[in-house]
Design a protein around this motif. Structure first.
Motif, PDB file in Angstrom:
ATOM      1  N   GLU A 353      13.641  10.559   9.437  1.00  0.00           N
ATOM      2  CA  GLU A 353      13.740  11.459   8.294  1.00  0.00           C
ATOM      3  C   GLU A 353      12.587  11.221   7.308  1.00  0.00           C
ATOM      4  N   ASP A 354      12.914  11.064   6.028  1.00  0.00           N
ATOM      5  CA  ASP A 354      11.872  10.913   5.008  1.00  0.00           C
ATOM      6  C   ASP A 354      11.503   9.449   4.763  1.00  0.00           C
ATOM      7  N   LYS A 355      12.074   8.539   5.536  1.00  0.00           N
ATOM      8  CA  LYS A 355      11.873   7.118   5.250  1.00  0.00           C
ATOM      9  C   LYS A 355      10.417   6.673   5.367  1.00  0.00           C
ATOM     10  N   PRO A 356       9.652   7.112   6.400  1.00  0.00           N
ATOM     11  CA  PRO A 356       8.232   6.716   6.424  1.00  0.00           C
ATOM     12  C   PRO A 356       7.453   7.235   5.218  1.00  0.00           C
ATOM     13  N   ALA A 357       7.788   8.444   4.748  1.00  0.00           N
ATOM     14  CA  ALA A 357       7.094   8.983   3.574  1.00  0.00           C
ATOM     15  C   ALA A 357       7.422   8.159   2.334  1.00  0.00           C
ATOM     16  N   ASN A 358       8.686   7.746   2.196  1.00  0.00           N
ATOM     17  CA  ASN A 358       9.053   6.858   1.085  1.00  0.00           C
ATOM     18  C   ASN A 358       8.306   5.532   1.181  1.00  0.00           C
ATOM     19  N   ALA A 359       8.266   4.982   2.393  1.00  0.00           N
ATOM     20  CA  ALA A 359       7.603   3.687   2.589  1.00  0.00           C
ATOM     21  C   ALA A 359       6.116   3.765   2.261  1.00  0.00           C
ATOM     22  N   ALA A 360       5.475   4.894   2.591  1.00  0.00           N
ATOM     23  CA  ALA A 360       4.048   5.041   2.291  1.00  0.00           C
ATOM     24  C   ALA A 360       3.795   4.967   0.793  1.00  0.00           C
ATOM     25  N   ARG A 361       4.706   5.491   0.014  1.00  0.00           N
ATOM     26  CA  ARG A 361       4.547   5.454  -1.436  1.00  0.00           C
ATOM     27  C   ARG A 361       4.783   4.040  -1.972  1.00  0.00           C
ATOM     28  N   ILE A 362       5.745   3.330  -1.385  1.00  0.00           N
ATOM     29  CA  ILE A 362       5.987   1.941  -1.784  1.00  0.00           C
ATOM     30  C   ILE A 362       4.741   1.088  -1.526  1.00  0.00           C
ATOM     31  N   ALA A 363       4.135   1.270  -0.354  1.00  0.00           N
ATOM     32  CA  ALA A 363       2.943   0.489  -0.020  1.00  0.00           C
ATOM     33  C   ALA A 363       1.772   0.864  -0.917  1.00  0.00           C
ATOM     34  N   HIS A 364       1.583   2.155  -1.154  1.00  0.00           N
ATOM     35  CA  HIS A 364       0.436   2.618  -1.942  1.00  0.00           C
ATOM     36  C   HIS A 364       0.471   2.079  -3.366  1.00  0.00           C
TER      37      HIS A 364
END
Length: 420
Positions: A353-364
């Motif tokens: 679902e949207d979890k990779p997109a959320n994770a990308a923001r956490i990392a950024h």
């Protein structure tokens, strides 16, 4: 004051925030009708809302669709997301349209505040016979996925480290094109214009206004953000007024760091994915681990509960997060934003679902640690937690972002957008 329909597809992570929003709008004096899957009637009526059930294809069991054989062979990523879009949002659209029309025919003087994944408002907005609400405000629980010229990992499927985001976006668009074509065909069958932008753009751009439940500092900066799209902040954490703290609750007031962990309310069928690795990995660390099982019985655990862990079926986040030093999550947007709004760094797992997109923001934005898998090892979880507890910069980033959340009142903004 005003009559508002709040609508959502029958997915816990999409419906439960909208139920909370509906209750908060009703508390402001509005007459609110909750349009949702039939299984949410009790939850809506318990908080005093009028309830209208979805029916037909729009009233599905998310667990049954997730377990379908055609889906189970798809790897996480564009193909799986396209399958979910078709079955969870596009195919149910005509029945969602009919349910919404029934409410508007009964009383045309109503506003609509709808989760952006509820597509029932599209047909009338695109010219199909039927009534339009006085105003339509979309609410996005997932991060902003919108085409444009701004650089960065904008897509629903972010490229990995060193990867080409434009190539990842192009692959995603290829898988989603048949989804858009199917939605267009269904709209034409209802008498509407089937000409649509890519669906992830359309769900944000078609409403009169859209509120994304996020803040600057979590979302990627967008110089080209449309004027109708607003970063609204997070909804207030659900207050557990009817919740009685367990006997071990005073243990959280000690000197040891507290690590909270959850797999959410949907992806908690297999607690060995994240709950158990967290309990095992931190068993010998000088921390207190609190596992909220999203409604599961603690007996569902396949491992003994370590001495430094406390486990419960349900723990309201508004009570737990003020005690937490780190939050371990599979990356669902609701819990993630609540943790960050409380200034708590996060360890993020999850690949669907949207979890990779959320994770990308956490990392950024350096707000936590990203594990890059839905099934991390105990050592990986323990290593990430240890890193966050020792990293003052990440903790400071989370605390600074909490101040940004505090400056936003999502409910007031959504109310204003709806009644403008």
């Amino acid at each position: 004051m005003s009559k508002i329909i709040v609508a959502a597809p029958p997915i816990p992570g999409e419906t439960l925030p909208m139920l909370r929003l509906a209750r908060l709008l009703a508390a402001r004096g509005h007459e609110v009708t909750m349009l949702a899957g039939s299984g949410y009637r009790g939850a809506a009526e318990r908080v005093g809302l009028t309830f209208a059930p979805l029916s037909g294809l729009a009233d599905y069991d998310i667990g049954e669709i997730m377990a379908e054989r055609d889906r189970s062979g798809l790897p996480p990523g564009p193909a799986q997301i396209a399958f979910d879009w078709m079955h969870l949002f596009v195919n149910p659209m005509p029945d969602g349209h009919r349910a919404l029309q029934e409410l508007l025919n009964r009383d045309p003087d109503q506003y609509l505040v709808a989760n952006v994944l509820f597509l029932g408002a599209f047909a009338a907005a695109k010219g199909a016979p039927g009534r339009r609400p006085r105003r339509w405000v979309g609410v996005s629980v997932m991060p902003l996925v919108l085409g444009g010229e701004s650089p960065g990992a904008m897509g629903m499927v972010p490229a990995g480290p060193g990867g080409d985001q434009r190539a990842a976006d192009a692959e995603f668009a290829t898988h989603m094109r048949p989804v858009r074509d199917s939605l267009g065909a269904l709209l034409r069958q209802l008498g509407a214009d089937g000409d649509l932008a890519p669906v992830c753009d359309a769900i944000v751009l078609e409403p009169d206004a859209t509120a994304v439940l996020t803040v600057p500092g979590f979302e990627f900066h967008r110089a080209d953000l449309p004027k109708t799209v607003h970063l609204a902040g997070a909804l207030p954490a659900h207050e557990g007024h009817d919740w009685t703290p367990p006997a071990w609750w005073p243990d959280l007031g000690g000197s040891r760091p507290v690590v909270a962990v959850t797999q959410g309310t949907l992806m908690n069928g297999d607690l060995s994915q994240l709950i158990e690795p967290t309990l095992t990995g931190l068993a010998d660390h000088d921390v207190t681990v609190v596992a909220a099982l999203g409604g599961r019985d603690p007996a569902a655990l396949s491992i003994p509960v370590p001495a430094n862990a406390r486990v419960d079926r349900y723990i309201p986040f508004d009570r737990l997060l003020p005690h937490a030093d780190v939050f371990v999550t599979n990356g669902g947007a609701g819990g993630l934003h609540q943790a960050l709004a409380a200034g708590v760094p996060v360890v993020v797992a999850g690949t669907t679902e949207d979890k990779p997109a959320n994770a990308a923001r956490i990392a950024h934005h350096r707000l936590g640690a990203v594990l890059g898998t839905a099934t991390p090892s105990a050592a990986a979880v323990a290593g990430a937690v240890t890193t966050l507890l020792a990293d003052p910069e990440i903790r400071d980033n989370a605390r600074r972002l909490a101040k940004v959340y505090a400056e936003h009142d999502a409910v007031a903004l959504i109310e204003a957008l709806a009644l403008t």
